[in-house]
Design a protein around this motif. Structure first.
Motif: not given
Lengths: 193, 294
Positions: A1, A9, A33, A74, A77-78, A81, A84, A88, B134, B141, B195, B198, B201-202, B205-206, B210, B212-214, B216-217
């Motif tokens: 970070l 950013r 959500h 959904n 959320m994307v 960033r 969730p 859930l 990042s 990207q 740290l 994140s 997650d970065d 993300h890149y 996408q 949005t359910d479990f 993600w974890y």
């Protein structure tokens, strides 16, 4: 970070993340959500029991609207960033059980459940709208529009529930109170976890 | 990441001394402005941990003065960055920080601004590496979006991202075990965990995640596992250019991809079995009904 505060950013999402109040937006999107996800499962449970009854089409119609709501969140959320909620899988089961359980009390029971839930959700959306308006109506214009639209939809569901004799359901006030308490707890947890 | 570093009073006193020392070594300040700095110090002894920007006492002293002014945080960053050069020799310690401060023309007492266990130095380094990663991923990207590069498949993307990040450790690999142990100290765990998560997650993300359910974890947990184990392997790797490590990484990422496929297969099989059972039940109940009717 990068050390140096809240700014993020720019990523190639549709939403520029610089300058937004990330913690507040995070919570809002996460809990909304989770709410739409839960609502989806509740209607699924109701349809499983009452799908072939006379209220089947009504419930299906409301369910379809909730599906659209979930799809929208959904996307948000994307774009923002947001992570969730961990709960859930739990809301998955609990929602279905609540929907099916209330439907087993009969059509009026299902409608009572709908009324209770939609009233909680409308109030909840209203307080989010207030929060965003206090923050910065201009910056959050798109989000505000979406939440207002959804609040109106949920209000409509609430009225449909009342039209279909929700109040004549067995132990209506007890049922309603219990469900709304559950909603409050779910909202509290989903915002944080 | 903001870490709570030290008691505000002590820090402000020390940094006030440092600022005076560093400013006296600069050419511009006039005698009168030094006097003003002296007088402004009592105002600095406020219970605020993080200065928000230039202090009022420094404005209006001529453009050069306010340009030279830097916040306490920026000064700390400069010291820590300078201190990194001394890590191979002194390890992640207050000595390295003191040496770093000396190269900036400050007194070695500047190390007193920080914890005596070198925590901030390690956290600063990790934070810097994450930022670099990042930026690297952002650049990649952009190239893909401009059509100048091919979009990588997920497993290769993850492999390359983790490799790029771990390569940043190479100059300090001898002392990295010490750094890891510092990051695991209880008072550092919140920052180091922050740290790490994140960064994961970065990377996802890149990579275009996408979910949005479990998932993600699940995805981030799996990647964290891959990263941590590869880091451990790297610390014990003596092969040329760490080829053993990169091979290990490739295998772990392949395992993770297979895990995803296996999960899908299990689900599909499960669904097929359930459908089969339902079909059997319906058949039996039909048979019973038709027998009863006869």
């Amino acid at each position: 970070l990068p050390a140096g505060g809240v700014s993020l950013r720019l990523c190639s999402t549709r939403v520029p993340l610089e300058g937004i109040n990330k913690p507040v937006i995070d919570r809002i999107i996460r809990v909304d959500h989770a709410g739409e996800y839960g609502a989806n499962r509740i209607y699924a449970g109701q349809m499983a029991v009452l799908g072939r009854s006379s209220v089947g089409p009504i419930i299906q119609q409301m369910w379809n609207q909730e599906k659209d709501h979930l799809k929208k969140f959904n996307e948000l959320m994307v774009a923002y960033r947001v992570r969730p909620t961990v709960l859930l899988p739990f809301w998955n089961v609990a929602g279905f059980v609540l929907g099916a359980g209330s439907a087993l009390l009969g059509k009026k029971g299902a409608m009572a459940c709908t009324v209770a839930i939609e009233e909680s959700i409308s109030d909840h959306y209203n307080s989010q709208i207030r929060t965003l308006l206090e923050e910065d109506p201009e910056k959050y214009k798109e989000l505000l529009q979406i939440i207002k639209q959804f609040r109106d939809d949920e209000r409509e569901h609430h009225d449909i529930g009342l039209e279909h004799d929700a109040e004549a359901a067995p132990a209506y006030s007890v049922l309603k109170t219990a469900i709304q308490l559950g909603c409050k707890a779910a909202i509290f947890l989903s915002e944080r976890i | 990441v903001r870490c709570q570093l030290y008691s505000p009073q002590r820090a402000l006193q020390v940094s006030a001394v440092l600022r005076r020392v560093s400013d006296e070594q600069k050419k511009e300040p006039l005698a009168s402005s030094s006097q003003q700095q002296f007088d402004s110090h009592p105002a600095d002894h406020q219970p605020e941990q993080e200065p928000q920007g230039p202090r009022p006492s420094y404005t209006g002293q001529g453009g050069q003065e306010s340009e030279d002014y830097e916040s306490e945080e920026q000064l700390q960053h400069r010291i820590l960055t300078a201190a990194l050069d001394f890590v191979p020799e002194h390890g992640w310690t207050a000595e390295a920080i003191a040496e770093g401060a000396k190269t900036l023309g400050l007194s070695a007492a500047a190390a007193g601004m920080f914890h005596s266990d070198g925590s901030e130095l390690v956290l600063h380094f990790v934070s810097q590496c994450n930022t670099k990663l990042s930026e690297l991923l952002e650049q990649e990207q952009k190239l893909v979006q401009l059509g100048e590069a091919e979009k990588k498949p997920t497993d290769q993307f993850l492999r390359d991202a983790v490799e790029a990040r771990l390569r940043m450790l190479i100059p300090y690999i001898e002392n990295w075990p010490q750094a890891v142990s510092i990051l695991l100290l209880p008072h550092n765990i919140p920052s180091s965990l922050n740290l790490l998560t994140s960064m994961m997650d970065d990377i996802w993300h890149y990579a275009g995640d996408q979910s949005t359910d479990f998932n993600w974890y699940t995805r981030r947990a799996v990647l964290t596992g891959i990263y941590n184990t590869t880091e451990l392997v790297m610390m014990q790797d003596s092969s040329p250019d760490f080829e053993e490590t990169w091979r290990f990484l490739e295998n772990r990422v392949a395992d993770a991809m297979n895990m995803g496929n296996t999960a899908n297969q299990v689900q599909a099989t499960g669904e097929a079995v359930v459908q089969g059972l339902m079909g059997a039940a319906v058949t039996v109940s039909n048979a019973e009904t038709s027998r009863a009717v006869r």
